[in-house]
Each structure stands twice: as structure tokens, then as C-alpha cells.
Design an enzyme around this catalytic site. Structure first.
Site, mmCIF file in Angstrom:
data_model
loop_
_atom_site.group_PDB
_atom_site.id
_atom_site.type_symbol
_atom_site.label_atom_id
_atom_site.label_comp_id
_atom_site.label_asym_id
_atom_site.label_seq_id
_atom_site.Cartn_x
_atom_site.Cartn_y
_atom_site.Cartn_z
ATOM 1 N N ASP A 12 -6.029 -2.430 -2.726
ATOM 2 C CA ASP A 12 -4.874 -1.548 -3.428
ATOM 3 C C ASP A 12 -4.599 -2.237 -4.637
ATOM 4 O OD1 ASP A 12 -5.356 -0.816 -0.488
ATOM 5 O OD2 ASP A 12 -3.804 0.448 -0.883
ATOM 6 N N ARG A 60 5.709 4.023 5.896
ATOM 7 C CA ARG A 60 5.387 4.205 7.467
ATOM 8 C C ARG A 60 5.311 2.688 7.986
ATOM 9 N NH1 ARG A 60 -0.523 5.780 5.637
ATOM 10 N NH2 ARG A 60 -1.567 3.656 5.335
ATOM 11 N N ASP A 61 4.671 2.523 9.006
ATOM 12 C CA ASP A 61 4.710 1.282 9.859
ATOM 13 C C ASP A 61 3.621 0.412 9.200
ATOM 14 O OD1 ASP A 61 2.640 2.663 10.511
ATOM 15 O OD2 ASP A 61 2.955 2.332 12.783
ATOM 16 N N GLU A 62 3.605 0.146 8.213
ATOM 17 C CA GLU A 62 2.838 -0.751 7.426
ATOM 18 C C GLU A 62 3.380 -1.620 6.174
ATOM 19 O OE1 GLU A 62 -0.874 1.444 7.070
ATOM 20 O OE2 GLU A 62 -1.955 -0.455 6.423
ATOM 21 N N HIS A 114 1.115 6.088 -2.461
ATOM 22 C CA HIS A 114 0.291 5.175 -2.269
ATOM 23 C C HIS A 114 -0.371 4.977 -3.995
ATOM 24 C CE1 HIS A 114 -1.170 3.860 1.676
ATOM 25 N NE2 HIS A 114 -2.328 3.378 0.892
ATOM 26 N N TRP A 162 -11.672 -5.803 -1.407
ATOM 27 C CA TRP A 162 -10.274 -6.157 -1.179
ATOM 28 C C TRP A 162 -10.028 -7.673 -1.479
ATOM 29 C CZ3 TRP A 162 -11.873 -1.598 -0.032
ATOM 30 C CH2 TRP A 162 -10.930 -0.669 0.275
ATOM 31 N N GLU A 204 -1.717 8.999 -1.089
ATOM 32 C CA GLU A 204 -3.040 8.094 -0.303
ATOM 33 C C GLU A 204 -4.453 9.004 -0.116
ATOM 34 O OE1 GLU A 204 -2.211 7.029 3.501
ATOM 35 O OE2 GLU A 204 -3.559 5.279 3.609
ATOM 36 N N ASP A 220 0.678 -1.259 0.135
ATOM 37 C CA ASP A 220 0.174 -0.034 0.089
ATOM 38 C C ASP A 220 0.796 1.357 -0.097
ATOM 39 O OD1 ASP A 220 0.840 -0.630 2.776
ATOM 40 O OD2 ASP A 220 -0.763 0.533 3.492
HETATM 41 C C1 RAM Z 1 -4.970 1.445 4.846
HETATM 42 C C2 RAM Z 1 -3.879 1.129 3.777
HETATM 43 C C3 RAM Z 1 -4.613 0.452 2.420
HETATM 44 C C4 RAM Z 1 -5.840 0.396 2.569
HETATM 45 C C5 RAM Z 1 -6.566 -0.005 3.688
HETATM 46 C C6 RAM Z 1 -8.082 -0.075 3.961
HETATM 47 O O1 RAM Z 1 -4.317 1.096 6.109
HETATM 48 O O2 RAM Z 1 -2.989 1.855 3.724
HETATM 49 O O3 RAM Z 1 -4.240 1.403 1.640
HETATM 50 O O4 RAM Z 1 -6.282 -0.569 1.798
HETATM 51 O O5 RAM Z 1 -5.910 0.719 4.806
#
Ligand code: RAM
Length: 921
Positions: free
Chosen positions: A513, A504-506, A797, A565, A776, A500
């Protein structure tokens, strides 16, 4: 002389006869660009024992079509073409030149296969044989491994990092060995639970970044093969491996399973040497290896960054004479039969590009270096330091309006690297087992007596190994910037898995996405193998009840699913099939698609879905103020239920599964009917749910309404857009459908307007605020108000970049009419403010181009159609006066035939390059 004279007529005849013979055999040029499976050229360590073969026909006027082909495969190049011992397809008639199944003897691990191909053209002239290509299989089975997992029990140190997560100190592992006889070849098979870098005799084996990459490690770990013949010498040799926690053992996502020694990183390594006398020798990772955590990389974490202390450097530790007496014996672990070891089926991440610093400015704590482009990878630091200095390297995607170093959107990711100097001088350093998303780099702690210089910092751009395969440009600077932002979004988020965001911490494989951006990625880069691999991970992570986790690999582990998703599991296989023409991607994923429909049914009542949903994520101006937007979740779930049924029905048809085709077509109809009666009134207007652009878009894009209502619904969609002052009002799910639907209903002008809007919400809005990637949020930042106060505010993003597909397909006008571009549509849409646009695309048959220009009242279109395809060319209605090709009447060109001359010209053209011109009426 006399003799010659005497024989002259005869010899002439002979030569002529011979020439005729060879003319028949090899009149046309040989095929080129040979590839196996999802686009691999001469791979080693290859994953696929049942590959497919693809080739391209030369771009020549005479070669229009393939009428037949022949493939030969052998265990040695000397046997080709006449004595192919593995496979001879014989002459097969037909025009298939891509994804032809291998149908020879069974292949096994390590086997090297040589192959070549020839074709016959439309006039039955045979080409010469192609160059010989090869592929060499990797270790296909766990049973091929004699090695054990080895490593130090780093969990025992109980070093804790951010969010109270265990840190595993990077390890240095080594083994010396003797080999006596001459070496013919050597292969290193290697992988890690963690990420590694490997050295032999002081030389770095490869430039791969963070191999082996990220898969559902409980199910499958990818293995890598390196050709190391040149690195091994007779006598003593040493292998050294640096190992860090990576995705396997480090902090990633929201929660991790209980930590135990099981997660301490480990490597698995098997060096296989073949000697010139035919003998073989294998050196494996086992209890004889030694290791230390007292090396220079003290800490390396994906989110938090890397700390390098030069005082801990271990000179020559990957060479023979290093003294490892003080090093520890490694722990060993047997292979787990439940975890498949499989050769990596897509390309590793590498550094592909270096960005130079474009500007320098002071910050409160040090100096900021501006690379002028938001990017993903690592910095290359060549800064002066003094002994004992700690150089601190921080990152930011964008500065605040007051020049502040914005890091809030990294959330808990510390994203900071440190270099501790052991001596005075200029360092030359990059972190190795972490990556960052950044445009700005802040350095502090350098030798303050020196004036900061642009050369101190550059950016190494890292992403999975694929080539660009498309280009788009136009007469409009902002549209070109948008294209650039889309491509940088792609580069930034194809880091072994589709992420995504990269900073960041992800940085997770969010399925929504992925389905939204997937098609656009295929227009810009050769990412078929990348997606095919990720889909394998999706299959591996599918829940028993058919649900698809919303991130893959699934680090959330809570069985949660979201509509729009999870549907990535039907949408991506279908789109990959449609844009490549390779049926195998449908075969591989078909069971998963079916199981996903079972899950859809289980969360529905009377075909109305109640599935959980992230919905139209980040829709602008949400009335309820929520990230999930205003569109009904049940409407979204039901629309995707129907769409997934439709795509599964289509897949069944392609795969020749007639019963299934009927069944899923029926299901699609039933869900559509339920959708229609639940959410739409007899006038085609939404009822009982919030009226949103996305609701209408879903209904129209997925074809869920009866013909009688469609047109009416289209009007309601247009009203919705008008009510938003002709601006988009869509989030993640609705945005990619805008261009598709407006295009389908002949409202391209309106789509142009949305695309060229400068004000919020629009694509150009972010560009006007300085974006160099896709954001994003539609409003992640503004010059007036600064950053969106939400921390969930990635500036890299890719989702909203999904409009890129339409830029290729409609603005420039290149799209497939049949799967894999066997039949191509060239239908540009010239419209102000553009005066020109052009795109090129590498398809399975070769390069397609479309380039148009408006000059006064004249329209010019140049297009190239590759051999073995045909194309429909659309000349827009407003330019159908005096339509010529190369200045000549269309009737003069036998390769062009008029199909329709009503609303614009519709021409059928054969392979070749054409330059059309037409005048406005
Ligand atoms: C966010 C992510 C992503 C999205 C979800 C629902 O944390 O960055 O882009 O698909 O949420």
C-alpha cells in the site's frame, strides 16, 4: 552651511561609494525558509549529527539563479557570521540550494548549532545573510542515558481482553524533586515502551498524541525531547507520566510474542537542568519513582478503545503536595544495548483539526452524531451525564441504507470508548491512548433528561505532524471530491507509520500500500521525513536473506514476503529521491535495495520469479473469485524483480557507483528478456497466462519489452480496457500504473474517460455512493446493495488514491524533469469535461503553480516557476494559434525561448510568473 557646502560633493561621493559597496554585498534579498535534513525548521532533540542544509531564494524578478553560496555555523549566534567556530563553507560556486552536507566539526548529543547562509545570484550579486536558524541535538547514544526503564508489572494482573490478549492497565507514575538554584534551561528527554503523556507541576508538557510512536521496538525506540525551562521552578517540582500499552505492549496485528513481564509498559525519562551558575543537574527515572494503576483511565487499547472512570480521578497527582504513600514502588530495568535509543526523526502525531457535528439522528440505543467526513482520531465529548452513568461511545464509518450503525468492518476491533461519571454535569473528555476511524459517533447512556445537541460531539483529527504542501482543484465537483477523499485518506493513514487502514483490527504498515500511494502523498503533504523514518524501520526489519516483511514494523514475524509489497524498499527510496533531489535517501537505503535483489534472485529460476505475492490485490471481477486477482503471480514477481533492478541501477548511477550501475542495468536487461520471452509472444501479446490490464501495464510501465513489441502491446492493453467497456480492471498493483502508462503512450483521453467514469469500477462510483475517503474495494458499498459482505472492507484505505499523482502531474501539469524539481515540466492536459484545473506545489526551490482554463476557443495558462530552477512549458497542440504571454508576443520576453513548435509548443522558461494564452485552430 559653508562647511557642508564645502564637503557636499565629497560626502556625496563617499555615500555613493559606500552604497555601491553595499550594493555589491547585499543587493538581493536574503534567502529564507531555512531547513535542516528532511525539512526540519529549528528543531530541538534533533536526530542528525551530520545534517544537510536547505534554503530558498526570494521570489523576485531579479533573482533567477544562485551562482554561489556560503554557510556558516557556530556554537553561539554572536559568532555569526564572521567568527563561525563550527563551520565556514566559504564561498562555494554552484546552484545547489538544497541538501548541502554539513562539513564542519563533529557534533555531539545536546549540542546547539546556529547557522545562516547567503547566496550570490546569477549576476554575482551577494545577498544579505539569512536570519540565524538553529538546531539542537537530542541524546544520540544509549550511553547518554543515566535513567532506567521504570514501570509497574502490569502483566501480573493477567487481565484478559479480546482475542484472549493480555491487557496492561494504564499506569500513573510520578516523582517529586528539589532544585535549588536559578534555572537557565531545562530539557526533558523521554520515551516509553508503550505510549505516554507527561506533566510537570500540573501542566501538560506537550500536545503530542501517543508518543513516542511505532518503530521495530526490538531494534530501535525513538526518544522525544521537550523544552521545559518554563515549567520547572526553584524549589520543589513534580513530574507525572501517564503510560498505556500502545503498539508496544497491546493487541496489534495477528500474533504477538509470548507475553511476559518484559512487555509491561515502561518509561525512560531524563530531565536535565542547567542552572544560571552553570551547574547541571539530572533527574532520571529510577527506583525512587512511584506508580499506581488506580487512575481514571482503566483500560486503553488501540483496537478496542478506552474506558475512563472519573471515580478514579487523582486530583493534583502531577503537583507537589500529592500524597503518594499508597502508591507502589516501580520495577526498574536496565537499558538493553541491542535496542538503540534514537531521537525521533519525524514529527509526532497531533490533533490538527476539529470537525463539528453536522447532523443528529436517533439510533436504537442512543443518538448518532454525523461529522459528515470519515476521519481518524478521537471524539471530543461535551455531553451531560448523571453521577454513576456510563456513557458508551461507538463509532462507524458509514451507516447502512436503513440507517443501521455499521461496525462489521471493524472486525474484532471493539472500537468503543466508555466514560463513567462521578458527578452530574457536562463532561469535557477525549480518550487519550487509542484512536478510531469514523464518520459517525453513537452516544448512549447520557443524561436522558437533556435533548441531544450537536455540540456534544466533535472529532479531533489526528495524524503525524506535517504540513500540506500541495493543492489541486478543478471545475469538476466530483474530481474535487476525489482530491478531498485522497487527502483524507492521507490524513487517516499517516498515524506515525503508513497504515493500510485506521479502523479495524489491523492498522499496519503494509509495504505494498505504501509503495502504491507514496508518490501521491508527496504531492499533498510534506511527508519526506515521515517516509525517511519508515524506511529506517524497513531496513531494520529486513530479513537476513534480503526479504522484506509485508508489514513494517513486522508484527507478523513469519518471514513471509510478497512481490510488489517488498519492492517498496526500492520504489520508495527512488521516488523520494526523484521528488526531493536528496541523494542521501538513496545512500541510506542502497544496501537494503541490493539485498532485496539478492532475495529476488533467490526466489527466481532463470530470472523468472516464483515469489509469493498478494498480487493485483482486490482487482474487480476476478475470474477465480479471489482477492488476489487474475494476473499471474510469476509475471508480477518477475516484473517487480526487473523494476527493482532498474531502480537500483539508477540509484547506483546517482551515487556514482559505476560498476554497480552496470551490474544492475545488466540484471534489469536479463530479467526483462526473461519476462518478455516467458510471458509475451512475438506479437506483443500475453501468452500462457491470464490476459489482464495489469499484466500489460506492468510490462509497459517498467519498460520490459523490446521496442519492436511495445506498440503492439499497447494495442492489446487498449483492447483489454475496451473489453471492460472502457473501465479499469486493476487492483492495488495495476491501478497506479494506468495513468502513467496511458499518459506515456499518448492515451490521456482514455485515462480521462476512466477517471470520469461514473459506473463500477471507477473512482467516481464510490463518490456516487457517498464516499468521503478512498475505499479499500472498488465496491465497498452501494446504495442498492449496501455493504460488501466481506468484513475486510475498510472505507479508509489510501491505495486507490494513487491516481492523485496524475491529477497533479498531468491534469494540472506539474512534474519534475530533473530530481527535486531543479528542472520542471509544466504540461497540463485540458480536456472535457474539465474547463479548468489548477495545482500548486511547494518544491525544494519554492512554490510551483499551474492553472489553466478553457474559455470558448481560448486556452489560458498561468504558471509560476521558482528561482534557481528552469521549466519546460508545453502549450497543447490544439491551442497554438496566436500564442501570447501577458498579451504580448513570445519573442518580446527574454525569459522565454521556443524549443519546439511542432506538436504543441515547447517553451523553455526562466523563473517567474507567466500568463500564456492561445487559440484553437
Ligand atoms: C490487507 C491490507 C492491505 C493489503 C494486504 C494484502 O489485509 O489491508 O491493504 O496490502 O491485505
Amino acid at each position: 552651511m559653508n562647511v557642508l557646502k564645502h564637503y557636499f560633493p565629497l560626502s556625496l561621493l563617499l555615500i555613493a561609494a559606500l552604497c555601491l559597496g553595499c550594493a555589491k554585498e547585499s543587493q538581493v534579498d536574503k534567502p529564507f525558509d531555512l531547513e535542516v535534513s528532511e525539512g526540519f525548521k529549528n528543531p530541538i532533540g534533533f536526530y542528525d549529527a551530520k545534517p544537510t542544509f536547505s534554503w530558498k531564494l526570494p521570489v523576485e524578478d531579479e533573482v533567477k539563479r544562485q551562482s554561489a553560496y556560503q554557510i556558516v555555523a557556530a556554537s553561539s549566534p554572536d559568532l555569526l557570521p564572521e567568527e563561525a567556530d563550527l563551520w565556514n563553507s566559504d564561498k562555494q560556486s554552484g546552484s545547489q540550494s538544497a541538501w548541502v552536507d554539513y562539513n564542519g566539526s563533529a557534533l555531539s548529543s545536546r549540542q546547539k548549532v546556529y547557522w545562516q547562509v547567503r547566496y550570490w545570484d546569477q549576476a554575482e550579486s551577494a545577498s544579505a545573510w539569512s536570519e540565524v536558524n538553529s538546531f539542537e541535538l537530542g541524546l544520540l547514544e544509549n550511553a547518554d542515558w543515566n535513567a532506567k526503564w521504570v514501570g509497574l508489572p502490569t502483566a501480573e494482573e493477567k487481565l484478559m481482553g479480546s482475542k484472549n490478549t493480555l491487557i496492561h492497565r494504564p499506569q500513573y507514575l510520578r516523582k517529586s524533586f528539589e532544585t535549588d538554584t536559578d534555572i537557565a534551561s531545562a530539557r526533558l528527554y523521554i520515551t516509553a515502551k508503550g505510549v505516554f503523556d507527561v506533566w510537570i507541576n500540573g501542566k501538560n508538557v506537550s500536545d503530542d498524541v501517543m508518543p513516542p510512536g511505532w518503530t521495530p521496538y526490538d531494534t530501535r525506540i525513538e526518544t522525544i525531547t521537550y523544552e521545559v525551562t518554563e515549567l520547572i521552578s526553584q524549589g520543589q517540582n513534580t513530574i507525572g507520566v501517564e503510560l498505556a500499552e500502545g503498539w508496544h505492549s497491546g493487541r496489534i496485528g495477528y500474533s504477538r510474542p509470548q507475553w511476559s513481564d518484559k512487555v509491561s509498559p515502561k518509561i525512560l525519562c531524563q530531565l536535565e537542568i542547567t542552572h544560571k551558575d552553570g551547574t547541571k543537574e539530572t533527574i532520571v527515572s529510577d527506583q525512587s519513582w512511584k506508580g499506581t494503576t488506580n487512575g481514571p483511565i482503566r483500560i486503553s487499547e488501540i483496537y478496542d478503545g478506552e474506558t475512563y472512570d472519573a471515580n478514579f480521578e487523582l486530583p493534583n497527582w502531577t503537583k507537589n503536595d500529592f500524597d503518594d504513600q499508597q502508591w507502589q514502588a516501580v520495577n526498574t530495568e536496565d537499558l538493553d544495548p541491542k535496542v538503540k535509543l534514537e531521537p525521533k526523526r519525524h514529527y509526532t502525531v497531533k490533533s490538527h483539526q476539529t470537525l463539528a457535528t453536522k447532523g443528529i439522528m436517533p439510533s436504537e440505543t442512543g443518538t448518532i452524531f454525523d461529522l459528515a467526513q470519515n476521519m481518524v482520531g478521537v471524539p471530543l465529548i461535551k455531553a451531560p451525564v448523571k453521577k454513576g452513568d456510563t456513557l458508551t461511545i461507538r463509532f462507524s464509518e458509514m451507516l447502512s441504507p436503513d440507517g443501521g450503525f455499521y461496525t462489521d468492518n471493524y472486525r474484532s476491533a471493539l472500537s468503543t470508548d466508555y466514560y463513567i461519571a462521578s458527578e452530574e454535569g457536562l463532561i469535557d473528555w477525549s480518550p487519550k491512548f487509542t484512536f478510531h476511524g469514523f464518520r459517525y459517533v453513537e452516544l448512549s447512556g447520557y443524561d436522558a433528561s437533556k435533548e441531544p445537541d450537536a455540540d456534544w460531539v466533535s472529532g479531533l483529527v489526528q495524524y503525524s505532524g506535517f504540513e500540506g504542501n500541495g493543492t489541486f482543484s478543478s471545475s469538476h465537483d466530483k474530481l474535487n471530491q476525489l482530491q478531498s477523499n485522497i487527502v483524507w485518506g492521507l490524513r487517516g493513514n499517516f498515524f506515525d507509520v503508513p497504515t493500510d487502514c485506521p479502523q479495524r483490527d489491523e492498522r499496519l504498515g503494509w509495504t505494498g500500500d505504501a509503495q502504491v500511494f507514496g508518490p501521491t502523498s508527496l504531492f499533498n503533504a510534506d511527508v519526506y521525513s515521515f517516509w525517511a523514518n519508515w524506511l529506517q524501520s524497513v531496513r531494520e526489519e529486513q530479513f537476513d536473506n534480503g526479504g522484506i516483511p509485508f508489514v513494517v514494523p513486522d508484527i507478523v514475524n513469519n518471514q513471509m514476503v510478497s512481490s510488489g509489497w517488498g519492492d517498496a524498499c526500492t520504489i520508495i527510496p527512488w521516488k523520494l529521491y526523484f521528488y526531493t533531489g536528496d541523494k542521501r535517501i538513496l545512500e541510506e537505503n542502497y544496501e537494503m535495495m541490493k539485498k532485496w535483489l539478492v532475495y529476488h534472485e533467490s526466489t527466481s529460476e532463470g530470472y523468472i520469479s516464483h515469489m509469493n505475492s498478494f498480487a493485483d490485490w482486490l482487482q474487480p471481477f476476478p475470474k477465480n473469485g479471489e482477492t488476489k486477482g487474475d494476473t499471474s503471480h510469476d509475471l508480477i514477481g518477475t516484473a517487480f524483480f526487473a523494476y527493482s533492478a532498474k531502480l537500483t541501477a539508477q540509484a547506483a548511477e546517482v551515487l556514482g557507483k559505476t560498476e554497480d550501475h552496470k551490474k544492475y542495468q545488466e540484471l534489469y536487461k536479463k530479467v526483462s528478456q526473461a519476462f518478455d520471452s516467458k510471458f509475451f509472444d512475438e506479437n506483443g501479446q500475453l501468452k500462457e497466462v491470464a490476459s489482464t490490464q495489469t499484466s500489460y501495464l506492468l510490462a509497459l510501465a517498467f519498460d520490459l519489452l523490446p521496442a519492436s513489441k511495445k506498440q503492439k502491446s499497447e494495442q492489446f492493453l487498449i483492447q483489454e480496457i475496451e473489453a471492460a467497456d472502457n473501465h479499469l480492471g486493476t487492483g492495488f498493483l495495476g491501478t497506479p500504473l494506468l495513468s502513467e502508462v496511458l499518459g506515456n503512450i499518448g492515451m490521456e483521453d482514455l485515462m480521462y474517460q476512466l477517471l470520469f467514469n461514473e459506473t463500477y469500477p471507477s473512482w467516481f462510483y464510490s463518490i456516487n455512493q457517498g464516499a468521503t475517503t478512498i475505499w479499500e474495494r472498488w465496491n465497498s458499498y452501494s446504495k442498492e446493495e449496501g455493504f460488501n459482505p466481506q468484513q475486510m472492507n475498510s472505507l479508509n484505505h489510501y491505495a486507490y488514491g494513487a491516481v492523485g499523482q496524475w491529477m497533479y502531474e498531468r491534469i494540472a501539469g506539474i512534474s519534475p524533469m530533473e530530481a527535486g524539481y531543479k528542472k520542471i515540466k509544466i504540461a497540463p492536459y485540458p480536456q472535457a469535461p474539465l474547463s479548468s484545473a489548477e495545482a500548486s506545489l511547494d518544491t525544494p526551490y519554492g512554490k510551483v503553480t499551474s492553472s489553466w482554463e478553457i474559455n470558448g476557443n481560448e486556452f489560458h495558462l498561468t504558471t509560476t516557476i521558482p528561482p534557481n530552477t528552469s521549466a519546460e512549458v508545453h502549450i497543447p497542440a490544439q491551442y497554438t494559434t496566436e500564442v501570447l504571454e501577458h498579451g504580448k508576443s513570445l519573442n518580446d520576453n527574454a525569459n522565454i525561448s521556443m524549443v519546439k513548435s511542432g506538436q504543441g509548443f515547447l517553451l523553455l522558461v526562466q523563473p517567474g510568473t507567466y500568463t500564456f494564452s492561445g487559440k484553437a485552430k
